[in-house]
Design a protein around this motif. Structure first.
Motif, PDB file in Angstrom:
ATOM      1  N   GLN A 143       0.804  -1.083  -0.087  1.00  0.00           N
ATOM      2  CA  GLN A 143      -0.078   0.044  -0.012  1.00  0.00           C
ATOM      3  C   GLN A 143       0.950   1.351  -0.157  1.00  0.00           C
ATOM      4  O   GLN A 143       0.553   2.227  -0.575  1.00  0.00           O
ATOM      5  CB  GLN A 143      -1.059  -0.270   1.179  1.00  0.00           C
ATOM      6  N   LEU A 144       2.073   1.111   0.510  1.00  0.00           N
ATOM      7  CA  LEU A 144       3.145   2.447   0.773  1.00  0.00           C
ATOM      8  C   LEU A 144       3.517   2.664  -0.874  1.00  0.00           C
ATOM      9  O   LEU A 144       3.615   3.941  -1.034  1.00  0.00           O
ATOM     10  CB  LEU A 144       4.151   2.087   1.539  1.00  0.00           C
ATOM     11  N   VAL A 145       3.578   1.571  -1.421  1.00  0.00           N
ATOM     12  CA  VAL A 145       4.251   1.784  -2.868  1.00  0.00           C
ATOM     13  C   VAL A 145       3.039   2.653  -3.793  1.00  0.00           C
ATOM     14  O   VAL A 145       3.157   3.369  -4.340  1.00  0.00           O
ATOM     15  CB  VAL A 145       4.394   0.300  -3.637  1.00  0.00           C
ATOM     16  N   LYS A 146       1.941   2.128  -3.438  1.00  0.00           N
ATOM     17  CA  LYS A 146       0.538   2.855  -4.177  1.00  0.00           C
ATOM     18  C   LYS A 146       0.264   4.302  -3.674  1.00  0.00           C
ATOM     19  O   LYS A 146       0.137   5.005  -4.639  1.00  0.00           O
ATOM     20  CB  LYS A 146      -0.618   1.919  -3.844  1.00  0.00           C
ATOM     21  N   GLU A 147       1.017   4.536  -2.639  1.00  0.00           N
ATOM     22  CA  GLU A 147       0.713   5.776  -2.028  1.00  0.00           C
ATOM     23  C   GLU A 147       1.956   6.796  -2.515  1.00  0.00           C
ATOM     24  O   GLU A 147       2.132   7.916  -2.053  1.00  0.00           O
ATOM     25  CB  GLU A 147       0.778   5.754  -0.430  1.00  0.00           C
ATOM     26  N   GLY A 148       2.981   5.980  -2.962  1.00  0.00           N
ATOM     27  CA  GLY A 148       4.153   6.887  -3.279  1.00  0.00           C
ATOM     28  C   GLY A 148       5.150   7.206  -2.249  1.00  0.00           C
ATOM     29  O   GLY A 148       5.973   7.995  -2.429  1.00  0.00           O
ATOM     30  N   LYS A 149       4.924   6.450  -1.364  1.00  0.00           N
ATOM     31  CA  LYS A 149       6.112   6.848  -0.098  1.00  0.00           C
ATOM     32  C   LYS A 149       6.966   5.891  -0.115  1.00  0.00           C
ATOM     33  O   LYS A 149       8.143   6.118   0.467  1.00  0.00           O
ATOM     34  CB  LYS A 149       5.364   6.529   1.150  1.00  0.00           C
ATOM     35  N   VAL A 150       7.129   4.529  -0.969  1.00  0.00           N
ATOM     36  CA  VAL A 150       8.043   3.655  -1.093  1.00  0.00           C
ATOM     37  C   VAL A 150       8.113   3.237  -2.460  1.00  0.00           C
ATOM     38  O   VAL A 150       6.964   3.158  -2.914  1.00  0.00           O
ATOM     39  CB  VAL A 150       7.722   2.321  -0.106  1.00  0.00           C
ATOM     40  N   ARG A 151       9.090   2.984  -3.065  1.00  0.00           N
ATOM     41  CA  ARG A 151       9.312   2.722  -4.493  1.00  0.00           C
ATOM     42  C   ARG A 151       9.147   1.170  -4.861  1.00  0.00           C
ATOM     43  O   ARG A 151       8.805   0.573  -5.337  1.00  0.00           O
ATOM     44  CB  ARG A 151      10.515   3.217  -5.256  1.00  0.00           C
ATOM     45  N   TYR A 152      10.078   0.377  -3.849  1.00  0.00           N
ATOM     46  CA  TYR A 152      10.342  -1.097  -3.961  1.00  0.00           C
ATOM     47  C   TYR A 152      10.306  -1.517  -2.436  1.00  0.00           C
ATOM     48  O   TYR A 152      10.502  -1.055  -1.528  1.00  0.00           O
ATOM     49  CB  TYR A 152      11.474  -1.517  -4.751  1.00  0.00           C
TER      50      TYR A 152
END
Length: 330
Positions: A143-152
């Protein structure tokens, strides 16, 4: 510096990364951490082409992330930044692991704030929580990837089963685990699993927690606050036996005109293009030595000779205490 691809992401990271833990944690007390030298080491890392930096929220209880932020403030675009979450501290200073989605949400916001960045390039769960299905932890991380807070996303010290279950939820770019001439248990299934799935293996403690440097010739050389004093490999007869291995490796390295540390890193790099060691250091002179290992080419005969040294000199003692061993390969 040479570069390698991170999993299937297409990202290029330095073949030798930089483990930043020792700048703020584990290898001494507060007076042993020199911020000026650490910052100079970080600056030099970029000059040498080392763009893959590894930290975690537990290193100095956030202090290491704050340290890195001072360089990231002006050079964020030059660093591929990895951090981790999961270990929490009690009032008495002991820690425990929490891989819950609820805690992860708190942890990532705290890391972003300390690092003073908008996004983390690679975010690891620092261990696998035995009380929470890995699917739940990784699902929340996704979910963090979807939110743009984490890339991988990455895992640390995960078993084959956990790796495959996690990867089914969201692509895993990297598995960080201990791998060195002194610790090779990943060769019993884990490395095959990461290769099957196209996951980079990030090797931490690639110098055997300093054994390969030759700087530790007695347990008395370890300072107060150095957690290695409690590790089985650095105690009594175990340590004496392991020094024999170190001496044999040093002799072989000298014949090649390199240091034992460089030999150790070159050996790891020779195990495959999907292996990226992240030796830790807080001093420029050791950083330069480590970086130069990327230029060392070991022949098939060299690799055979090294395997012979290891067969004749068994490594004594586990890599962590009994409690710590319960948290690895889980």
């Amino acid at each position: 510096m040479q570069y390698r691809k991170l999993g299937k992401t297409g990202e290029s990271i330095s073949a030798i990364g930089l483990g930043c833990m020792g700048m703020s944690y584990a290898y001494g007390t507060a007076q042993d951490f020199n911020e000026t030298e650490s910052l100079a080491t970080l600056e030099l890392a970029l000059e040498l082409g080392i763009n893959f930096w590894d930290t975690a929220d537990m290193y100095g209880q956030g202090a290491n992330e704050i340290l890195l932020s001072k360089i990231l403030a002006t050079k964020r675009d030059k660093v591929f930044l990895a951090t981790k979450f999961g270990f929490r501290f009690k009032e008495d200073g002991t820690n425990y692991f929490d891989g819950s989605p609820e805690y992860m949400k708190q942890a990532v916001e705290a890391s972003l704030k300390r690092l003073k960045v908008d996004v983390i390039d690679l975010y690891y769960t620092h261990r696998i929580d035995e009380n929470i299905p890995v699917e739940e932890t990784v699902g929340a991380m996704a979910q963090l990837v979807k939110e743009g807070k984490v890339r991988y996303l990455g895992l640390s010290e995960a078993s084959v089963d956990s790796i495959k279950r996690a990867h089914a939820v969201h692509p895993i770019a990297a598995l960080q685990t201990e791998y060195s001439l002194f610790t090779r248990d990943v060769e019993d299934g884990i490395l095959a699993a990461t290769r099957e799935l196209g996951i980079t293996l990030v090797a931490y403690s690639p110098l055997g927690r300093g054994l390969s440097t030759g700087a530790i010739n007695s347990t008395g050389a370890l300072k107060d606050g150095d957690f290695r004093k409690n590790l089985p490999r650095f105690q009594g007869e175990n340590f004496e036996q392991n020094l024999q291995t170190v001496n044999a490796l040093e002799t072989f390295a000298k014949e090649k005109g390199i240091t034992a540390a460089q030999l150790s890193l070159a050996w790891l790099l020779a195990q495959g293009e999907d292996i990226v060691p992240i030796p830790g250091t807080k001093r420029r002179k050791y950083l330069q030595e480590n970086a130069a290992a990327a230029e060392v080419n070991l022949s098939a005969d060299d690799l055979t000779a090294i395997d012979g040294i290891l067969r004749n000199n068994a490594i004594a003692g586990t890599r962590y205490t009994e409690g710590g061993m319960k948290l690895v390969n889980r």
